[in-house]
Design a protein around this motif. Sequence first.
Motif, PDB file in Angstrom:
ATOM      1  N   LEU A 129     -79.015  -6.876 -30.712  1.00 39.21           N
ATOM      2  CA  LEU A 129     -78.246  -8.268 -29.843  1.00 39.21           C
ATOM      3  C   LEU A 129     -76.956  -7.967 -29.297  1.00 39.21           C
ATOM      4  CD1 LEU A 129     -78.658 -10.987 -29.535  1.00 39.21           C
ATOM      5  CD2 LEU A 129     -78.205 -12.061 -31.308  1.00 39.21           C
ATOM      6  N   VAL A 130     -76.860  -8.161 -28.106  1.00 38.38           N
ATOM      7  CA  VAL A 130     -75.820  -8.029 -27.310  1.00 38.38           C
ATOM      8  C   VAL A 130     -75.281  -9.163 -26.479  1.00 38.38           C
ATOM      9  CG1 VAL A 130     -74.346  -6.909 -25.077  1.00 38.38           C
ATOM     10  CG2 VAL A 130     -76.137  -5.817 -26.524  1.00 38.38           C
ATOM     11  N   ILE A 131     -74.127  -9.734 -27.038  1.00 38.30           N
ATOM     12  CA  ILE A 131     -73.737 -10.625 -27.076  1.00 38.30           C
ATOM     13  C   ILE A 131     -72.317 -10.613 -26.119  1.00 38.30           C
ATOM     14  CG2 ILE A 131     -72.600 -13.461 -27.974  1.00 38.30           C
ATOM     15  CD1 ILE A 131     -73.424 -12.404 -31.169  1.00 38.30           C
ATOM     16  N   THR A 132     -72.683 -12.119 -24.811  1.00 37.57           N
ATOM     17  CA  THR A 132     -71.392 -11.613 -23.899  1.00 37.57           C
ATOM     18  C   THR A 132     -70.354 -12.685 -22.933  1.00 37.57           C
ATOM     19  OG1 THR A 132     -71.200 -10.117 -21.423  1.00 37.57           O
ATOM     20  CG2 THR A 132     -73.137 -10.858 -21.657  1.00 37.57           C
ATOM     21  N   SER A 179     -93.195   9.559 -25.437  1.00 41.79           N
ATOM     22  CA  SER A 179     -93.986  10.065 -26.412  1.00 41.79           C
ATOM     23  C   SER A 179     -94.277  11.337 -25.158  1.00 41.79           C
ATOM     24  CB  SER A 179     -94.804   8.900 -26.570  1.00 41.79           C
ATOM     25  OG  SER A 179     -95.896   8.751 -25.065  1.00 41.79           O
ATOM     26  N   LYS A 180     -93.872  11.165 -23.718  1.00 41.50           N
ATOM     27  CA  LYS A 180     -94.740  12.514 -23.051  1.00 41.50           C
ATOM     28  C   LYS A 180     -92.496  13.277 -22.561  1.00 41.50           C
ATOM     29  CE  LYS A 180     -98.883  11.191 -22.567  1.00 41.50           C
ATOM     30  NZ  LYS A 180     -99.857  11.987 -23.308  1.00 41.50           N
ATOM     31  N   ILE A 181     -91.958  12.812 -22.982  1.00 43.76           N
ATOM     32  CA  ILE A 181     -90.936  13.349 -22.557  1.00 43.76           C
ATOM     33  C   ILE A 181     -89.566  13.385 -23.726  1.00 43.76           C
ATOM     34  CG2 ILE A 181     -91.443  13.201 -20.314  1.00 43.76           C
ATOM     35  CD1 ILE A 181     -89.362  11.242 -20.027  1.00 43.76           C
ATOM     36  N   GLY A 182     -90.064  13.293 -24.526  1.00 37.94           N
ATOM     37  CA  GLY A 182     -89.327  13.566 -25.701  1.00 37.94           C
ATOM     38  C   GLY A 182     -88.218  12.880 -25.739  1.00 37.94           C
ATOM     39  N   THR A 183     -87.678  11.587 -25.669  1.00 35.09           N
ATOM     40  CA  THR A 183     -86.389  11.139 -25.919  1.00 35.09           C
ATOM     41  C   THR A 183     -86.143   9.773 -26.324  1.00 35.09           C
ATOM     42  OG1 THR A 183     -87.129   9.306 -24.377  1.00 35.09           O
ATOM     43  CG2 THR A 183     -86.633  11.184 -23.534  1.00 35.09           C
ATOM     44  N   GLU A 184     -84.839   9.653 -26.647  1.00 34.10           N
ATOM     45  CA  GLU A 184     -84.781   8.562 -27.660  1.00 34.10           C
ATOM     46  C   GLU A 184     -84.164   7.113 -26.677  1.00 34.10           C
ATOM     47  OE1 GLU A 184     -79.981   9.208 -28.551  1.00 34.10           O
ATOM     48  OE2 GLU A 184     -81.107  11.410 -29.337  1.00 34.10           O
ATOM     49  N   LEU A 185     -84.825   6.182 -28.323  1.00 32.39           N
ATOM     50  CA  LEU A 185     -85.217   4.855 -27.275  1.00 32.39           C
ATOM     51  C   LEU A 185     -84.160   3.459 -28.136  1.00 32.39           C
ATOM     52  CD1 LEU A 185     -88.994   3.835 -27.116  1.00 32.39           C
ATOM     53  CD2 LEU A 185     -87.642   4.192 -24.859  1.00 32.39           C
ATOM     54  N   TYR A 186     -83.625   2.457 -26.858  1.00 33.56           N
ATOM     55  CA  TYR A 186     -82.687   2.126 -27.183  1.00 33.56           C
ATOM     56  C   TYR A 186     -83.086   0.774 -26.765  1.00 33.56           C
ATOM     57  CZ  TYR A 186     -79.299   5.591 -28.292  1.00 33.56           C
ATOM     58  OH  TYR A 186     -78.505   6.469 -28.715  1.00 33.56           O
ATOM     59  N   ILE A 187     -83.436  -0.217 -27.321  1.00 39.98           N
ATOM     60  CA  ILE A 187     -83.633  -2.305 -27.761  1.00 39.98           C
ATOM     61  C   ILE A 187     -83.187  -2.989 -27.055  1.00 39.98           C
ATOM     62  CG2 ILE A 187     -85.303  -3.244 -27.434  1.00 39.98           C
ATOM     63  CD1 ILE A 187     -86.665  -0.531 -26.874  1.00 39.98           C
ATOM     64  N   ILE A 188     -82.650  -3.759 -26.723  1.00 39.52           N
ATOM     65  CA  ILE A 188     -81.401  -4.665 -26.539  1.00 39.52           C
ATOM     66  C   ILE A 188     -81.866  -6.002 -26.062  1.00 39.52           C
ATOM     67  CG2 ILE A 188     -79.423  -2.999 -25.989  1.00 39.52           C
ATOM     68  CD1 ILE A 188     -78.681  -4.183 -23.784  1.00 39.52           C
ATOM     69  N   HIS A 189     -81.156  -6.997 -26.255  1.00 39.71           N
ATOM     70  CA  HIS A 189     -81.536  -8.336 -26.279  1.00 39.71           C
ATOM     71  C   HIS A 189     -80.070  -9.186 -25.543  1.00 39.71           C
ATOM     72  CE1 HIS A 189     -83.289 -12.284 -24.977  1.00 39.71           C
ATOM     73  NE2 HIS A 189     -81.855 -12.798 -26.320  1.00 39.71           N
ATOM     74  N   VAL A 190     -79.767  -9.362 -24.629  1.00 40.63           N
ATOM     75  CA  VAL A 190     -78.444 -10.034 -23.882  1.00 40.63           C
ATOM     76  C   VAL A 190     -78.247 -11.184 -23.947  1.00 40.63           C
ATOM     77  CG1 VAL A 190     -76.954 -10.349 -22.038  1.00 40.63           C
ATOM     78  CG2 VAL A 190     -78.200  -8.019 -22.395  1.00 40.63           C
ATOM     79  N   LEU A 191     -77.300 -12.191 -25.360  1.00 39.67           N
ATOM     80  CA  LEU A 191     -77.131 -13.191 -25.151  1.00 39.67           C
ATOM     81  C   LEU A 191     -76.159 -13.468 -24.322  1.00 39.67           C
ATOM     82  CD1 LEU A 191     -77.955 -16.199 -26.547  1.00 39.67           C
ATOM     83  CD2 LEU A 191     -77.038 -15.564 -28.635  1.00 39.67           C
ATOM     84  N   ASP A 192     -76.543 -14.329 -22.971  1.00 38.80           N
ATOM     85  CA  ASP A 192     -75.195 -14.600 -21.934  1.00 38.80           C
ATOM     86  C   ASP A 192     -74.755 -16.307 -21.958  1.00 38.80           C
ATOM     87  OD1 ASP A 192     -77.043 -15.617 -20.445  1.00 38.80           O
ATOM     88  OD2 ASP A 192     -76.190 -13.976 -18.902  1.00 38.80           O
ATOM     89  N   ASN A 193     -75.853 -16.888 -22.527  1.00 38.15           N
ATOM     90  CA  ASN A 193     -75.287 -18.252 -22.206  1.00 38.15           C
ATOM     91  C   ASN A 193     -74.588 -18.493 -23.187  1.00 38.15           C
ATOM     92  OD1 ASN A 193     -77.656 -18.131 -23.529  1.00 38.15           O
ATOM     93  ND2 ASN A 193     -79.045 -19.026 -21.824  1.00 38.15           N
ATOM     94  N   ILE A 194     -73.550 -18.482 -23.907  1.00 37.72           N
ATOM     95  CA  ILE A 194     -72.981 -19.299 -24.603  1.00 37.72           C
ATOM     96  C   ILE A 194     -72.550 -20.263 -24.370  1.00 37.72           C
ATOM     97  CG2 ILE A 194     -71.313 -19.617 -27.161  1.00 37.72           C
ATOM     98  CD1 ILE A 194     -74.224 -17.671 -27.733  1.00 37.72           C
ATOM     99  N   PRO A 195     -72.356 -21.792 -24.658  1.00 38.86           N
ATOM    100  CA  PRO A 195     -71.498 -23.107 -24.363  1.00 38.86           C
ATOM    101  C   PRO A 195     -70.074 -22.439 -23.737  1.00 38.86           C
ATOM    102  CG  PRO A 195     -72.586 -23.790 -25.828  1.00 38.86           C
ATOM    103  CD  PRO A 195     -73.282 -22.291 -25.733  1.00 38.86           C
TER     104      PRO A 195
END
Length: 173
Positions: free
Chosen positions: A116-119, A46-62
């Motif tokens: 949701l980033v799956i890795t 809000s102060k510097i006028g940027t774009e926001l990207y929000i992720i959640h990483v799922l990395d513990n798939i069997p």
Amino acid sequence: MKTDINNDDVNKVSEHGNNKISKILVPIDGSELSRKAADYAIFLSSKIGTELYIIHVLDNIPYEHNVGTYELWSDEIMSDEIKQIVQEERGITKEWFDEIKASANEKNIQVIKTELVITRSSTESAIVNYAEKNQVDLIVIGPAGHSGFKKLVFGSVASGVIKRSHCPVMMIK
């Protein structure tokens, strides 16, 4: 959150190495600390006028089912068990993403992308790779997160992101 920033400070913060900060990435895990990081990123945006990207990483798939790598996951290569895990995780993360989007909207900030980033790589590698691919200028993270199956352990993850990131990393505590 009490933060006093004047216009001169905003101009100093919005540039690093002659590069304007235009994209901020916030990895979340649903913990209070990751939510604080998201709230601070919204404030900063809000102060510097940027774009926001929000992720959640799922990395513990069997492991025995873990046949993809970052961005190569598709429903065709997932077993029914893994599809179920991913579907449950998508439902949970949608709630987190919706809450953050609502907070951003209150400040007239648009969240450009939630994902949701799956890795099968490490969480920190997935975050850094995502930031590079999306030409992110700043990563804002919390210092520690959830543990257990739905984890994004920021203590070691934050350290790994700081070491490997191509851009500045801001840790919010």
